[in-house]
Scaffold this motif. Structure first.
Motif, short mmCIF file in Angstrom:
data_model
loop_
_atom_site.label_atom_id
_atom_site.label_comp_id
_atom_site.label_asym_id
_atom_site.label_seq_id
_atom_site.Cartn_x
_atom_site.Cartn_y
_atom_site.Cartn_z
N GLY A 135 26.92 37.72 45.71
CA GLY A 135 26.97 38.96 44.92
C GLY A 135 28.38 39.50 44.83
O GLY A 135 28.83 39.91 43.75
N LEU A 136 29.08 39.48 45.98
CA LEU A 136 30.45 40.02 46.00
C LEU A 136 31.41 39.11 45.23
O LEU A 136 32.28 39.58 44.49
N LEU A 137 31.23 37.80 45.44
CA LEU A 137 32.09 36.84 44.75
C LEU A 137 31.91 36.95 43.23
O LEU A 137 32.87 36.97 42.47
N ALA A 138 30.63 37.06 42.80
CA ALA A 138 30.35 37.17 41.36
C ALA A 138 31.01 38.41 40.78
O ALA A 138 31.57 38.37 39.69
N ARG A 139 30.95 39.52 41.52
CA ARG A 139 31.56 40.74 41.01
C ARG A 139 33.05 40.54 40.75
O ARG A 139 33.59 40.96 39.72
N GLU A 140 33.73 39.86 41.71
CA GLU A 140 35.17 39.64 41.57
C GLU A 140 35.47 38.76 40.35
O GLU A 140 36.39 39.03 39.58
N LEU A 141 34.67 37.70 40.19
CA LEU A 141 34.90 36.77 39.07
C LEU A 141 34.59 37.46 37.73
O LEU A 141 35.29 37.24 36.73
N ARG A 142 33.56 38.29 37.69
CA ARG A 142 33.21 39.00 36.46
C ARG A 142 34.31 39.98 36.09
O ARG A 142 34.65 40.12 34.91
N LYS A 143 34.88 40.66 37.10
CA LYS A 143 36.00 41.57 36.82
C LYS A 143 37.16 40.82 36.17
O LYS A 143 37.87 41.36 35.34
N ALA A 144 37.33 39.55 36.59
CA ALA A 144 38.42 38.74 36.03
C ALA A 144 38.06 38.20 34.64
O ALA A 144 38.87 37.56 33.99
N GLY A 145 36.82 38.44 34.18
CA GLY A 145 36.46 38.08 32.81
C GLY A 145 35.51 36.92 32.66
O GLY A 145 35.15 36.57 31.55
N ALA A 146 35.09 36.32 33.76
CA ALA A 146 34.18 35.17 33.67
C ALA A 146 32.73 35.65 33.49
O ALA A 146 32.39 36.74 33.93
#
Ligand SMILES: [Zn+2]
Ligand SMILES: [Zn+2]
Length: 412
Positions: free
Chosen positions: A337-348
């Motif tokens: 969940g935390l990893l996904a949030r970081e990657l989504r913030k980066a635009g993925a």
């Protein structure tokens, strides 16, 4: 079961991705020509369309969704040019500098007989340039619409243009047409016989094969343009030639409504069969006056049938998903969940779906169209490296978080 209303439809993913792509291309093209978006209400007073589209048209006489709203007659918009002009007058956009260049994207409503590719809620992409009589603007509008169609991926579109004259020269032409129709009207179809009397210009619209030879032999409006309309049409043609935009002149391309003036145009496309017009447009210098305004408002615009355009372009949706994360276990789910949030913030674009075995997870990643899948269990979390699987090649590589961001970058 309650179903969608007859003649309407749901647009679902992945089709909506194609719609979004077409609309994004339209917005980009409009921006490059300095057009800005206008959003008018979907509801308007009925009299706006009665005056702005014309009481005698099929649209107004048969096809509008109209209802009494506590004493005020309201209508779901059957087209948008009248609304744009109403807004233009209401907000005194004539006082703004330069030509007002407005575009819109949205649903319109007509109660047509349902047939393939025709909907009662349909979508239009359109634009209006208000405030100039110059043929340069006509050519620029046409150039823009051809650019839009080409970038959307519609190849093999045919541009057809004409001039319908103006209040100085058209009435005389209509009389000539009426005279020329007298000896031949008997041999034409029923609609033509009626129109030969009521609105001879509309005879030119007849699609009945048996009538075509007689109609083609009628006088051409292009031989009857006045000393203002003739050079205007000449200028439009030479601007288009300069831009190497191919066109066909069709003197029968007229509009039955009085406020249309000079340039009219249409784009057809072979893939669409009998309903092959993708868009229609034209100059409507008399529209504001027919809405009761005395502001001088020369304008030109077009509307594209978006349903038909989408049908005629590449249907391949863009890659749906950058990364699918398959967490194995509860700790992994939190971490994911935390990893996904970081990657989504980066635009993925990232999907996390827990549960199930590894094999099932990979099958799902495939079905979702993911570019990569990330396997995440207790071992990976402890080591600080993940296993990244390229879903196309099947290749698996260990990656750190930083490397993961790098790998996703081409799409981010
Ligand atoms: Zn004229
Ligand atoms: Zn006919």
């Amino acid at each position: 079961m309650i179903r969608a209303v007859k003649g309407t439809r749901d647009l679902l993913p992945p089709d909506t991705a194609v719609w979004n792509r077409v609309e994004q291309i339209a917005r980009d093209v409009f921006r490059s020509y300095n057009y800005h978006e206008i959003r008018t209400p979907i509801l308007e007073e009925t009299q706006l369309f009665a005056r702005g589209v014309g009481n005698e048209t099929d649209i107004v006489s048969k096809e509008m969704y109209t209802f009494d709203d506590h004493g005020t007659m309201l209508t779901l918009r059957p087209e948008n040019t009248a609304s744009v002009m109403r807004a233009w007058i209401e907000h005194r956009l004539d006082q703004k500098p330069g030509v007002q260049k407005l575009y819109y994207i949205g649903p319109m409503f007509r109660r047509e007989r349902p047939q393939k590719g025709r909907y009662r809620q349909f979508f239009q992409i359109g634009a209006e340039a208000i405030g100039s009589e110059s043929p340069f603007v006509d050519a620029e509008v046409i150039e823009m619409v051809m650019e839009l169609l080409s970038r959307a991926g519609l190849s093999g579109a045919n541009l057809i243009i004409n001039s319908v004259g103006c209040p100085n020269c058209r009435p005389a032409f209509v009389e000539k047409l009426r005279e020329a129709l007298k000896p031949v009207a008997n041999s034409l179809c029923e609609d033509c016989q009626r129109r030969a009397e009521t609105n001879p210009l509309r005879v030119l619209d007849c699609k009945i094969p048996e009538d075509q030879a007689a109609i083609n032999a009628l006088p051409s409006i292009l031989d009857n343009l006045c000393e203002i309309c003739e050079p205007h049409f000449h200028a439009v043609r030479s601007y288009l030639e300069e831009r190497e935009i191919a066109f066909e002149i069709r003197p029968r391309l007229v509009r039955g409504l009085d406020y249309y003036m000079r340039t009219t145009f249409e784009v057809t496309h072979g893939s669409l069969g009998a309903q092959n017009s993708v868009l229609g447009g034209g100059r409507y210098d008399g529209l504001a006056a027919s809405l009761g305004s005395n502001l001088p408002t020369p304008g030109i615009g077009f509307s594209i049938g978006e349903d038909r355009l989408v049908m005629s372009v590449d249907q391949t949706p863009d890659a749906a998903l950058d990364l699918y994360i398959a967490p194995m276990g509860d700790a992994a789910l939190h971490h994911a969940g935390l990893l996904a949030r970081e990657l989504r913030k980066a635009g993925a674009s990232v999907e996390v779906l827990a549960g199930g075995k590894l094999k099932r997870a990979m099958e799902l990643a495939n079905k979702l169209g993911a570019r990569f899948a990330l396997l995440l269990g207790d071992n990976e979390i402890a080591a600080g490296t993940y296993t990244l699987k390229d879903m196309k090649s099947g290749e698996q590589t260990p990656v750190t978080k930083t490397q993961l961001l790098q790998r996703l970058k081409p799409n981010v």
